[in-house]
Design an enzyme around this catalytic site. Structure first.
Site, PDB file in Angstrom:
ATOM      1  N   SER A   9       0.814  -1.225   0.000  1.00 44.55           N
ATOM      2  CA  SER A   9       0.000   0.000   0.000  1.00 44.55           C
ATOM      3  C   SER A   9       0.842   1.268   0.000  1.00 44.55           C
ATOM      4  O   SER A   9       0.429   2.291  -0.546  1.00 44.55           O
ATOM      5  CB  SER A   9      -0.957  -0.001   1.199  1.00 44.55           C
ATOM      6  OG  SER A   9      -0.252  -0.201   2.407  1.00 44.55           O
TER       7      SER A   9
ATOM      8  N   HIS B 205       1.489   4.824   4.266  1.00 45.31           N
ATOM      9  CA  HIS B 205       0.730   5.441   3.173  1.00 45.31           C
ATOM     10  C   HIS B 205       1.216   6.877   2.929  1.00 45.31           C
ATOM     11  O   HIS B 205       1.425   7.283   1.784  1.00 45.31           O
ATOM     12  CB  HIS B 205      -0.760   5.458   3.501  1.00 45.31           C
ATOM     13  CG  HIS B 205      -1.352   4.103   3.655  1.00 45.31           C
ATOM     14  ND1 HIS B 205      -2.619   3.887   4.170  1.00 45.31           N
ATOM     15  CD2 HIS B 205      -0.860   2.863   3.364  1.00 45.31           C
ATOM     16  CE1 HIS B 205      -2.876   2.601   4.181  1.00 45.31           C
ATOM     17  NE2 HIS B 205      -1.827   1.961   3.705  1.00 45.31           N
TER      18      HIS B 205
END
Length: 238
Positions: free
Chosen positions: A139, A190
């Site tokens: 991610s 992230h």
């Protein structure tokens, strides 16, 4: 007449660049990255105790501060190919397929790979500075592609401006909000990936748009950021 000819020549050149960037292309790097993640996921069940077992995760290269500080810095890269559970894998691979398909075409294979791997590593670095728990997943690199799309879309906002405002930016904000609200999501990975993707795209450049000064500024900011995070990890937090 000369001015008109110069304008026409510049228009033809710009059209060639635009056509080269936006024409459909065959994906090569994105399917390979997806295949690697799936292969590693299956290997964790064949030669380990599964993708949710902490010992297996560490064995296969998950991100873990004490081990990174001990010198196993390669975990910053290998952790982006590991996933904790089937849902984690499916969500990330679907996201990579959708975003990677676009960005590989926009940037080209090698620039795309550099942005993907570089932003994933930066995401892992910020994560391991903030967290002491085991972390893994693609991610951070996927958010890096979103950051790359922000930079690319800004320079081609005539064509992608509406998409950025109505889709890309809301998706980024929504996912970051969910990451802060739902336990177990490594949101700092992230954020690190998002920033890394933007800066790395600034460095590798957008054809016909990025100036040399932008590349230099991007390289300086990225170098300072990496240096600060490395100091925090190997100096302040030891």
């Amino acid at each position: 007449v000369n001015v008109t000819n110069d304008i026409n020549a510049k228009t033809v050149e710009d059209n060639k660049v635009f056509t080269k960037i936006f024409e459909p292309k065959k994906m090569i790097v994105t399917p390979i990255l997806i295949a690697l993640c799936i292969t590693v996921f299956l290997a964790m069940y064949i030669w380990g105790n599964g993708s949710e077992d902490s010992i297996t995760l560490r064995l296969f290269g998950a991100n873990f501060r004490p081990l990174v500080q001990a010198g196993q810095v390669w975990r910053l890269a290998t952790s982006m190919f590991l996933h904790i559970g089937l849902v984690h894998l499916v969500v990330n691979m679907y996201s990579l397929l959708i975003i990677g398909r676009q960005m590989e075409g926009f940037l080209g294979r090698w620039k795309f790979l550099a942005v993907y791997l570089g932003s994933g590593i930066l995401g892992s670095l910020l994560s391991v500075v903030v967290h002491t728990s085991i972390s893994a997943g693609a991610s951070g690199a996927i958010f890096g592609l979103l950051g790359s799309l922000l930079y690319f879309g800004y320079h081609y906002r005539l064509y992608l401006g509406t998409v950025l405002k109505t889709q890309v930016i809301p998706i980024i904000l929504l996912n970051l909000l969910i990451g802060f609200m739902v336990p177990g999501i490594d949101n700092f990975c992230h954020i690190g990936g998002l920033v890394g993707g933007y800066l790395l795209t600034m460095i590798v450049g957008v054809p016909g748009k990025t100036k040399k000064s932008d590349r230099i500024n991007g390289a300086i900011v990225l170098t300072l950021l990496v240096a600060f995070l490395c100091y925090m990890l190997f100096g302040y937090l030891r």
